[in-house]
Design an enzyme around this catalytic site. Structure first.
Site, PDB file in Angstrom:
ATOM      1  N   SER A  56      -3.023  77.981 -17.369  1.00 41.00           N
ATOM      2  CA  SER A  56      -1.539  78.315 -17.843  1.00 41.00           C
ATOM      3  C   SER A  56      -1.871  78.595 -19.437  1.00 41.00           C
ATOM      4  O   SER A  56      -2.560  78.094 -20.153  1.00 41.00           O
ATOM      5  CB  SER A  56      -0.570  77.396 -17.554  1.00 41.00           C
ATOM      6  OG  SER A  56      -0.427  77.258 -16.223  1.00 41.00           O
TER       7      SER A  56
HETATM    8  N1  SAH Z   1      -2.161  73.570 -13.978  1.00 41.80           N
HETATM    9  C1  SAH Z   1      -3.214  74.670 -14.240  1.00 41.80           C
HETATM   10  C2  SAH Z   1      -2.367  75.915 -13.677  1.00 41.80           C
HETATM   11  C3  SAH Z   1      -3.230  76.290 -12.634  1.00 41.80           C
HETATM   12  S1  SAH Z   1      -2.626  77.733 -11.968  1.00 41.80           S
HETATM   13  C4  SAH Z   1      -3.528  74.570 -15.823  1.00 41.80           C
HETATM   14  O1  SAH Z   1      -3.605  73.418 -16.177  1.00 41.80           O
HETATM   15  O2  SAH Z   1      -3.662  75.803 -16.317  1.00 41.80           O
HETATM   16  C5  SAH Z   1      -1.724  77.244 -10.269  1.00 41.80           C
HETATM   17  C6  SAH Z   1      -2.519  76.712  -9.244  1.00 41.80           C
HETATM   18  O3  SAH Z   1      -1.423  76.253  -8.346  1.00 41.80           O
HETATM   19  C7  SAH Z   1      -3.456  77.482  -8.608  1.00 41.80           C
HETATM   20  O4  SAH Z   1      -4.615  76.742  -8.811  1.00 41.80           O
HETATM   21  C8  SAH Z   1      -2.993  77.423  -7.268  1.00 41.80           C
HETATM   22  O5  SAH Z   1      -3.930  77.444  -6.149  1.00 41.80           O
HETATM   23  C9  SAH Z   1      -2.196  75.992  -7.094  1.00 41.80           C
HETATM   24  N2  SAH Z   1      -1.318  76.130  -6.064  1.00 41.80           N
HETATM   25  C10 SAH Z   1      -0.287  77.185  -5.504  1.00 41.80           C
HETATM   26  N3  SAH Z   1       0.284  76.549  -4.542  1.00 41.80           N
HETATM   27  C11 SAH Z   1      -0.092  75.181  -4.368  1.00 41.80           C
HETATM   28  C12 SAH Z   1       0.307  74.259  -3.351  1.00 41.80           C
HETATM   29  N4  SAH Z   1       1.333  74.311  -2.323  1.00 41.80           N
HETATM   30  N5  SAH Z   1      -0.286  73.108  -3.429  1.00 41.80           N
HETATM   31  C13 SAH Z   1      -1.171  72.702  -4.616  1.00 41.80           C
HETATM   32  N6  SAH Z   1      -1.523  73.678  -5.354  1.00 41.80           N
HETATM   33  C14 SAH Z   1      -1.038  74.927  -5.433  1.00 41.80           C
END
Ligand code: SAH
Length: 300
Positions: free
Chosen positions: A147
């Site tokens: 993010s």
């Molecule tokens: N928190 C991260 C952002 C990751 S992007 C950061 O530090 O930058 C969002 C993530 O959410 C992706 O890896 C995706 O696989 C995950 N995601 C989407 N749906 C999800 C779900 N139902 N359960 C767990 N993870 C999920």
């Protein structure tokens, strides 16, 4: 990004995109609230001092059996193989990043200090590490992203400002590379983070290992179901956007707790939900945002 206009209709949960039509804009204060009763939650922001990453003890007794705990015996941060291999260089660019986040409207000093303490370049592949401190989301593989720093800080600021008490137990849905989880662990007592894509869950473990963050637990699973084994949570952050917040997550909030989530498909809005009583939640639209989609199930 375009703006949606109009007054939001009052609705009961679960909220859908139909209900998200309040004026919103990036860095703009909340303009609309979905009110489900006249009762308001007390808004005592918790004020923890962030702990220095290197000072975190390497053990914790609060690990749920289903979770994957971070190994406590990892070695000190190894930066030699990274593009940004001078701690001094990374520290100064990180300070500039935090200054920009502050200029964009994040005011909470505790959050800013947490952002300053976590080396974002640890969470990127070497080819992208030199871009780690620009204010952008970047690819981490599997069509997912780390993010944007501003939104990471903003979500945590909102969570802190709207929790009735200190952030003891926090849940993140969407670990990705583990960056936001590491920042969260600087401001909350216990952090649980769930990822549905196994190789990303494993990547996060690898990225986080040298940081030795003892109060963070990673879990591989479908975050839409929450983490009932350790619920309730004072704070929940969704790092992926759905059309509504899953009921399981609402149920796993503690009374007085708050949840921040991007809602929508292409036109997303950051939504704050506070649980004000056992059977009462209040929601507010904050600003436009852009996240990868929330998906159900797991990918091995
Ligand atoms: N928190 C991260 C952002 C990751 S992007 C950061 O530090 O930058 C969002 C993530 O959410 C992706 O890896 C995706 O696989 C995950 N995601 C989407 N749906 C999800 C779900 N139902 N359960 C767990 N993870 C999920």
């Amino acid at each position: 990004m375009s703006e949606s206009k109009g007054e939001p209709p009052k609705k009961r949960f679960p909220l859908t995109l139909d209900s998200i039509t309040g004026k919103a804009g990036r860095n703009r204060a909340a303009t609309s609230a979905h009110t489900y009763s006249t009762q308001t939650a007390t808004q005592n922001a918790s004020r923890h001092l962030p702990r220095a990453i290197s000072a975190v003890p390497a053990s914790s007794s609060n690990s749920p059996s289903a979770s994957t705990s971070l190994p406590g015996s990892a070695s000190a941060p190894v930066m030699a193989s990274r593009t940004m291999n001078s701690p001094l260089v990374s520290e100064s660019v990180r300070k500039s990043m935090v200054k920009r986040i502050e200029q964009q409207g994040v005011k909470d000093k505790v959050v800013l200090a947490a952002m300053e303490s976590v080396p974002r370049h640890f969470f990127l592949e070497p080819g992208l590490a030199s871009q780690a401190y620009i204010d952008a989301s970047l690819p981490i593989g599997y069509h997912q992203t780390i993010s944007q720093p501003y939104i990471v800080a903003r979500m945590i600021e909102v969570l802190r400002a709207n929790s009735r008490g200190p952030l003891n137990r926090v849940l993140e849905i969407g670990t990705g590379c583990g960056y936001q989880a590491a920042v969260l662990a600087q401001v909350a007592q216990e952090v649980y983070s769930i990822e549905r894509i196994k190789p990303l869950h494993e990547l996060a473990r690898t990225n986080l290992r040298p940081l030795r963050i003892a109060n963070l637990r990673l879990h591989y699973g479908d975050g839409m179901l929450g983490f009932p084994q350790v619920a309730p949570f004072d704070g929940i952050i969704l790092a992926a956007a759905g059309m509504q917040v899953p009921q399981d997550l609402l149920d796993q909030m503690s009374v007085g707790g708050s949840l921040v989530a991007p809602i929508g498909n292409r036109n997303q809005v950051l939504q704050l939900i506070r649980r004000t009583a056992e059977n009462e939640w209040m929601s507010e639209n904050l600003e436009h945002c852009h996240f990868v989609p929330l998906k159900s199930g797991t990918l091995g």
